[in-house]
Design an enzyme around this catalytic site. Structure first.
Site: not given
Length: 394
Positions: A166-168
């Site tokens: 989700v971050d990337f």
């Protein structure tokens, strides 16, 4: 070789992953990335330390192709440095809470007052509207609130993915938005803001399952690695490890039946469609487990390849580093850094352009490595820089 974003300046006020990785992606393709971090270095610099100085593994990936400026932008002298920086920039990346953005002069109104055509890329956990807009979060929160974590693992134990996708993914979407905004700016001269959020990314990546739930009300629950809409699709133990196999579509299923010696199953009504096979996955996965249990991982993977069935070994981190396909594709580039016992294998651009490829051109900077040079570019002389240092502004 020409670079797509040569001449574009990006100010990276990001923290942790989503914001910094957005800037990293732009840096691969030639943008001048200035990372602005607090005196002593941002907290994300020191997660999972691997160097003598405590710098972390994530920083070695996120910091390539960047210059480092240390700054306290909450003091008047620091706000003036921000003002000068913004005046030279095209894009400002920040994933900070709204009060922090305002305190640092990085809210959209403040940025546009300095440079009307600036492109603010503002990344949050929950967007700008709704009851959770002011709350913070991390990758795992995005996974949990997207439905994906519920669907993974089991009903008794939901399971988060180890990779912070989700971050990337948010960093990737933010970089896509920045590129689109830059194209519009080149065409019209007009800047615009770009908004990205962890929850938006998580919901986008899990959207097909949300569509199914809304339309059918099916109420699926987690079944670990086992896919529920086709079969056999799961992780299976071999004599010396594990393999993942994914069988979707009648053609792949027919080839799988031949491979495991069950040709009669091709006409079995229990397995007449992907969903039928998913509904009866216990039978098919049991047969696949039996087949794998008699083979080594290499034997199973080669047999799958010979049959034209997608599958692969479950690799440890060391096995990833050693795998011939990873090496043949050149996915990891050795990057040295002060204090490392050996060069770090850092992933380069995740996409390849045939004419203007991105690249890793410089190692991550040490804390504040380029502070004096950047301030000089902004018009500060040696005495002014020394005064800023003595006041702990930089």
């Amino acid at each position: 070789m020409s670079q797509v974003l040569h001449g574009v300046r990006v100010l990276d006020f990001g923290r942790y992953v989503a914001g910094p990785y957005c800037a990293t992606l732009l840096g691969y393709f030639g943008a001048d990335i200035i990372r602005i971090e607090r005196l002593g270095g941002g907290e994300d610099r020191f997660i999972t330390p691997v160097t003598d100085g405590g710098e972390g593994a994530g920083w070695l990936q996120m910091g390539v192709n960047k210059r480092s400026l240390t700054l306290n932008p909450t003091k008047p002298e620091g706000r003036e440095v921000v003002r000068r920086l913004v005046g030279t920039a095209d894009v400002v990346v920040a994933n900070l809470p709204p009060p922090a953005l305002s305190a640092m002069g990085l809210d959209e109104d403040s940025l546009r007052a300095i440079k009307p055509d600036i492109i603010p890329v503002l990344i949050s956990s929950f967007g700008t509207a709704g009851p959770w807009a002011a709350r913070g979060g991390f990758d795992g929160v995005g996974q949990a609130m997207s439905g994906a974590m519920y669907f993974s693992g089991t009903p008794e134990q939901p399971m988060k993915a180890g990779a912070p996708y989700v971050d990337f993914g948010t960093g990737m979407f933010a970089a896509l938005g920045a590129m689109a905004a830059l194209m519009e700016k080149r065409a019209t001269g007009r800047g615009q803001s770009v908004q990205a959020s962890l929850l938006s990314t998580g919901v986008t990546l899990f959207n097909a399952f949300l569509v199914e739930q809304a339309v059918t009300g099916i109420g699926r629950v987690g079944t670990g690695n086992r896919v529920q809409t086709s079969a056999p699709s799961d992780v299976f133990a071999t004599l010396d490890g594990h393999v993942l196999i994914h069988t979707v579509g009648d053609g792949l299923f027919a080839r799988w039946c031949e491979m495991v010696g069950e040709p009669g199953w091709k006409a079995d009504p229990r397995f007449a469609s992907d969903q039928a096979r998913g509904d009866n996955n216990g039978i098919l996965c049991a047969r696949m487990a039996e087949w794998c249990a008699r083979r080594t991982t290499d034997q199973a993977v080669e047999a799958l390849a010979a049959a034209g069935i997608p599958g692969g070994p479950v690799l440890s981190p060391q096995q990833v580093l050693d795998h011939p396909q990873v090496q043949a594709m050149g996915l990891l580039q050795d990057v040295d850094y002060p204090g490392l016992p050996r060069p770090a294998p850092v992933a380069g651009p995740p996409v390849t352009l045939s004419a203007t490829p991105g690249s890793i051109r410089s190692r991550p900077p040490i804390v504040g490595e380029h502070t004096d040079a950047i301030l000089a570019e902004l018009g500060y002389d040696a005495a002014a820089i020394a005064a800023l240092r003595s006041s702990r502004i930089v």
